[in-house]
Design an enzyme around this catalytic site. Structure first.
Site, PDB file in Angstrom:
ATOM      1  CG  HIS A 125      -1.866  -1.111   1.290  1.00 26.42           C
ATOM      2  ND1 HIS A 125      -2.888  -1.161   2.206  1.00 26.42           N
ATOM      3  CD2 HIS A 125      -1.990  -2.251   0.547  1.00 26.42           C
ATOM      4  CE1 HIS A 125      -3.604  -2.257   2.021  1.00 26.42           C
ATOM      5  NE2 HIS A 125      -3.065  -2.943   1.022  1.00 26.42           N
ATOM      6  CD  GLU A 142      -1.811   4.748   2.949  1.00 19.99           C
ATOM      7  OE1 GLU A 142      -2.915   5.299   2.969  1.00 19.99           O
ATOM      8  OE2 GLU A 142      -1.589   3.711   2.289  1.00 19.99           O
ATOM      9  CB  CYS A 193      -6.370   0.074   5.185  1.00 18.86           C
ATOM     10  SG  CYS A 193      -4.683  -0.563   4.979  1.00 18.86           S
ATOM     11  CB  CYS A 199      -1.636   2.096   5.890  1.00 13.63           C
ATOM     12  SG  CYS A 199      -1.399   1.180   4.354  1.00 13.63           S
TER      13      CYS A 199
END
Length: 153
Positions: free
Chosen positions: A51, A53, A81, A84
């Site tokens: 992801h 992040e 999420c 992250c």
């Protein structure tokens, strides 16, 4: 607010270039330490944890040669999420600025609303300051034209 918008625009640009429409920037003392998109393939070619992040946190840690990113701010095109958010917390990041919320994008892909959402009732306990809705309209416009989203229609 102008600083938030400046760095969030960079996160949005990372999202535009990424495999998935999410981008992130890590800033410390006014300097960009790292930036990344989701699934951008720069770290590894196939990684379900890639992801934006998490990618940015990995790159910032490598650049600083430390997993402690205390004092850094995470800017993301979308609310993080659970994965992250946890990575930011473990890295010592205590401020997150984002554009759209997960709720804002659940109409685009139902999985994003269900799978990515997490209970927000414990955020206050973490000490992480969350500021959302910054440049939300620009983020939503980016989602509307991102190749990954357009191909799902």
């Amino acid at each position: 607010m102008q600083e938030n918008e400046k760095f969030l625009r960079i996160a949005i640009n990372e999202a535009r270039k990424a495999d998935w429409p999410f981008g992130a920037v890590i800033v410390k003392d006014g300097e960009i330490i790292a930036q990344a998109g989701s699934g951008d393939g720069k770290d590894v070619s196939i990684d379900p944890t890639a992801h934006a992040e998490t990618n940015a946190i990995r790159r910032a840690s490598e650049r600083l040669q430390s997993g402690d990113l205390s004092g850094a701010v995470l800017y993301g095109s979308c609310e993080p999420c659970a994965q992250c958010f946890g990575a930011a917390w473990y890295a010592g990041i205590r401020k997150i600025v984002f554009g759209s919320s997960i709720k804002d994008i659940e109409h685009i892909d139902q999985a994003w609303g269900g799978d990515l959402a997490f209970p927000h009732d414990h955020i206050a306990e973490t000490g992480i300051e969350m500021r959302g809705g910054v440049l939300k309209d620009e983020v939503m416009e980016m989602y509307a034209v991102h190749p990954r989203i357009v191909s799902q229609k």
